[in-house]
Design a protein around this motif. Sequence first.
Motif, PDB file in Angstrom:
ATOM      1  N   VAL A   6       0.846  -1.194   0.000  1.00 57.95           N
ATOM      2  CA  VAL A   6       0.000   0.000   0.000  1.00 57.95           C
ATOM      3  C   VAL A   6       0.885   1.249   0.000  1.00 57.95           C
ATOM      4  N   THR A   7       0.354   2.308  -0.549  1.00 59.33           N
ATOM      5  CA  THR A   7       0.998   3.613  -0.428  1.00 59.33           C
ATOM      6  C   THR A   7       0.139   4.414   0.534  1.00 59.33           C
ATOM      7  N   LYS A   8       0.718   4.728   1.684  1.00 56.58           N
ATOM      8  CA  LYS A   8      -0.016   5.476   2.714  1.00 56.58           C
ATOM      9  C   LYS A   8       0.320   6.952   2.555  1.00 56.58           C
ATOM     10  N   PRO A   9      -0.704   7.791   2.426  1.00 55.27           N
ATOM     11  CA  PRO A   9      -0.445   9.234   2.355  1.00 55.27           C
ATOM     12  C   PRO A   9       0.237   9.723   3.629  1.00 55.27           C
ATOM     13  N   GLY A  10       0.877  10.877   3.544  1.00 49.74           N
ATOM     14  CA  GLY A  10       1.522  11.453   4.708  1.00 49.74           C
ATOM     15  C   GLY A  10       0.520  11.671   5.830  1.00 49.74           C
ATOM     16  N   PHE A  11       0.995  11.608   7.076  1.00 50.64           N
ATOM     17  CA  PHE A  11       0.121  11.788   8.238  1.00 50.64           C
ATOM     18  C   PHE A  11       0.946  12.287   9.414  1.00 50.64           C
ATOM     19  N   ASP A  12       0.268  12.870  10.383  1.00 48.80           N
ATOM     20  CA  ASP A  12       0.901  13.348  11.609  1.00 48.80           C
ATOM     21  C   ASP A  12       0.435  12.490  12.774  1.00 48.80           C
ATOM     22  N   VAL A  13       1.335  12.262  13.720  1.00 48.74           N
ATOM     23  CA  VAL A  13       1.033  11.488  14.915  1.00 48.74           C
ATOM     24  C   VAL A  13       1.345  12.338  16.143  1.00 48.74           C
ATOM     25  N   ILE A  14       0.476  12.251  17.136  1.00 49.99           N
ATOM     26  CA  ILE A  14       0.724  12.818  18.453  1.00 49.99           C
ATOM     27  C   ILE A  14       0.782  11.638  19.417  1.00 49.99           C
ATOM     28  N   GLY A  15       1.817  11.604  20.253  1.00 52.21           N
ATOM     29  CA  GLY A  15       1.913  10.477  21.166  1.00 52.21           C
ATOM     30  C   GLY A  15       3.021  10.587  22.184  1.00 52.21           C
ATOM     31  N   TYR A  16       3.203   9.485  22.902  1.00 54.44           N
ATOM     32  CA  TYR A  16       4.224   9.339  23.931  1.00 54.44           C
ATOM     33  C   TYR A  16       5.377   8.528  23.361  1.00 54.44           C
ATOM     34  N   THR A  17       6.583   8.783  23.838  1.00 56.05           N
ATOM     35  CA  THR A  17       7.731   8.090  23.269  1.00 56.05           C
ATOM     36  C   THR A  17       8.699   7.584  24.337  1.00 56.05           C
ATOM     37  N   ILE A  18       9.377   6.491  24.001  1.00 54.40           N
ATOM     38  CA  ILE A  18      10.492   5.980  24.802  1.00 54.40           C
ATOM     39  C   ILE A  18      11.644   5.690  23.853  1.00 54.40           C
ATOM     40  N   ARG A  19      12.825   5.581  24.407  1.00 48.94           N
ATOM     41  CA  ARG A  19      14.013   5.162  23.660  1.00 48.94           C
ATOM     42  C   ARG A  19      14.362   3.768  24.151  1.00 48.94           C
TER      43      ARG A  19
END
Length: 170
Positions: A6-19
């Motif tokens: 599939v080709t997924k259009p660009g999108f923005d994500v808001i979320g929590y992150t860890i390393r």
Amino acid sequence: MEYRIVTKPGFDVIGYTIRTRMADGQNHRDIPAFWQRYTEKKLGETLYEQAVSMAEYGICDDFDMEAGEFSYIIGVEAKEGAEAPAGTIRRHYPEQTYAVFTTPMSTPEQFSDSIQRTWGYIMSEWLPEAPYTHAAAAEFEYYDERCWQDRNELLEMDIYIPVQPKSEEA
């Protein structure tokens, strides 16, 4: 295991992150523990107001292959103009071609193992033999209503691997 391209259009994500680190399978411990904290503390509730849907993403990003580290983001696709709440990040992901794999249906108790087995298959069996190479982009897990335990006895989700045809390798 079947997949689709599939080709997924660009999108923005808001979320929590860890390393996390890949050494000694640390990421296989850190990521499930991160999801558990996210669920127990109901962190998604701080994001849904800014989201286009209730679906959640688990995104592997910011790879440092030399150090064996990457970031893992749990988040939602952001509505246009959405603001990232305090303690969260906002990231943009451009349009990308992906190979999409759906995990086998599994019980809630086996869901995490099913996800990890699917990742293992993709990386150790499918990718080396595929007519594609791993593109330099984020890979992610997509959790929609198919994996909501309050609605389903058996759960499944999708894994998106960024790809390009082998003939396009640089």
